[in-house]
Design an enzyme around this catalytic site. Structure first.
Site: not given
Length: 462
Positions: A45-46, A50, A137-138
């Site tokens: 998970d980043l 954004y 993002d995951e």
DNA sequence: TGGGGTTAT
DNA sequence: ATAACCC
């Protein structure tokens, strides 16, 4: 000390560490006899994705409190901003009030985020091809095979094995327990993934390692920015008990949590204890069983490789759009962006859909849509740039629009969206002498419905 | 409350 | 075609 058979032999556990009896297997993972080993799943998970992308694009934004804005909403912000009290999904007004020095960038165009997102997925696919995307993002990665391979390489007297990152609950590791060992190896692979993301893409993020997707995702969120956590089986109950409300359980969304609350169920424990019979009456067999399994931390859903996207869409929301001319203009804009994306993808969409949201007084954002097959003579032209499909496509979309909205009556839209789906690979035409006669796509007659047997498209005349 | 995505019915 | 879920 755990010992390992020399490589080349079938399975890696030596006689000194016999296959665990059932009591060693996590009771909630018990499945029919002869079933596969527990999986090792990592959830990546980043951090504030954004905002991270914006800071890479414009390094001057680093060390400033940064927010990413879409319309009147702050969709995410960096950790500088969070220190100053700014939260995700705040209104822009509240955010500026909290933090007047907040720097805002517009994040309505997702192009750069989407491109970075796929770079992340592709990097993770180098570790294992089994990567499932969740949003931009995951990602979930099933690393079971990679872990097994490393176990076979491990020295039988290797005492240096330890977790990378946090162990949930500070649980002590038992190096005699093969389930612990596998998860520790998983945590090391997760660390390598995060290091690769950082060195090659400049991105930071969290990782969670556990025996299924649900637990990997939950445990990954325990230590938050840029850290990782592994869950050992003995702490599973503690992890799910740490949820304060069932709505925090992935898979239980807004609607389901409301329906559960109506049954008096608000905590994980409530759901665990609730009568399966009554739950089944409310939700049906399939859903009720899945819900109750989730409450015990059980999740047998596989990591399903996402592959290339199944649809492309572009949408725009606004306060007001109430004339045919405005609609046509907005549709043309959305279409132009979509056609660029289609040309980059290489595949061809065979279906187009128009989605609207009407300004209804007290209704929660309910959307309506109409879709139709793209005329076969237009499909080869999509995204080629040499023939302009804009006009015929806009005409089709306007027909879909008039099918939904009676334009002789006043209307008020707050959203328009165009979606290309039913994507098919462009059949490479290798020409044998007979192919001209045998290849359907080269035939001059079209066969409506042949490629979309399940779709009930609205008929649009040409 | 945005601008996306997926699967199930 | 819609409704639910995810971010």
């Amino acid at each position: 000390m755990f010992t390992i058979k020399p490589k080349g032999e079938k399975n890696s556990i030596c006689k000194t560490a016999p296959p665990p009896p059932f009591s060693l297997v996590d009771p909630l993972e018990v499945v029919p006899t002869g079933s596969a080993l527990p999986r090792v799943i990592v959830h990546v998970d980043l951090d504030c994705f954004y905002a991270q992308v914006e800071m890479i694009l414009n390094p001057e934004l680093k060390d400033k409190p940064l927010g990413v804005q879409q319309k009147s909403l702050l969709v995410t912000c960096n950790y500088e901003a969070r220190k100053l009290g700014v939260k995700k999904l705040m209104s822009i007004r509240d955010a500026k009030e909290k933090c007047p020095q907040l720097v805002l960038v517009n994040g309505e165009d997702l192009t750069q985020y989407r491109e970075m997102s796929y770079k992340v997925t592709e990097l993770l696919e180098e570790f294992s091809p089994i990567v499932e995307r969740l949003g931009f993002d995951e990602n979930f990665v099933d690393i079971t095979e990679m872990v097994e391979k490393r176990l076979q390489q491990l020295q039988s007297d290797d005492r240096s094995l330890s977790a990378s990152g946090h162990v949930y609950n500070d649980q002590s590791v038992n190096l005699h327990d093969i389930l612990h060992i596998r998860l520790l190896v998983g945590s090391q692979i997760a660390a390598e993934m995060r290091e690769a993301l950082c060195s090659r893409l400049g991105l930071t993020g969290c990782a969670g390692v556990a025996s299924n997707k649900l637990l990997a995702k939950l445990v990954g969120g325990v230590f938050k920015p840029n850290q990782q956590t592994v869950l050992l089986p003995e702490s599973r109950q503690d992890l799910i008990n740490s949820l304060k409300h069932i709505k925090e359980m992935p898979g239980i969304g807004y609607k389901t949590s409301k329906r559960l609350a109506a049954l008096g169920i608000t905590s994980v424990h409530d759901l665990q204890m609730f009568s399966p019979k009554i739950l089944e009456k409310e939700f049906g067999m399939a859903v009720s069983q899945r819900l109750q399994k989730l409450s015990f931390g059980k999740d047998d859903s596989p990591v399903t490789p996402s592959g290339p996207p199944q649809s492309f869409s572009e949408e725009d929301s606004f306060k007001k759009c109430s004339s045919d001319g405005e609609v046509k203009k907005k549709i043309a804009e959305l279409l132009a962006s979509l056609l660029k994306r289609v040309s980059q993808d290489g595949r061809k969409p065979h279906t187009v859909r128009l989605i609207i949201r009407r300004c209804s007084s007290e209704q929660h954002s309910s959307r309506e849509s109409r879709q139709c097959a793209i005329p076969s003579h237009l499909i080869p032209k999509l995204g080629t740039g040499n023939y302009d499909v804009t006009t015929p496509m806009v005409d089709i979309l306007m027909k879909l629009f008039r099918n939904m909205v009676n334009v002789k009556m006043p209307f008020h839209l707050t959203l328009l969206s165009v979606c290309f789906c039913n994507l098919k690979a462009t059949t490479p035409v290798k020409k044998g002498p007979l192919d001209y006669y045998l290849t359907p796509s080269l035939s001059t007659t079209s066969h409506p419905g042949k490629h979309s047997l399940k779709m009930k498209d609205t008929h649009v005349e040409d």
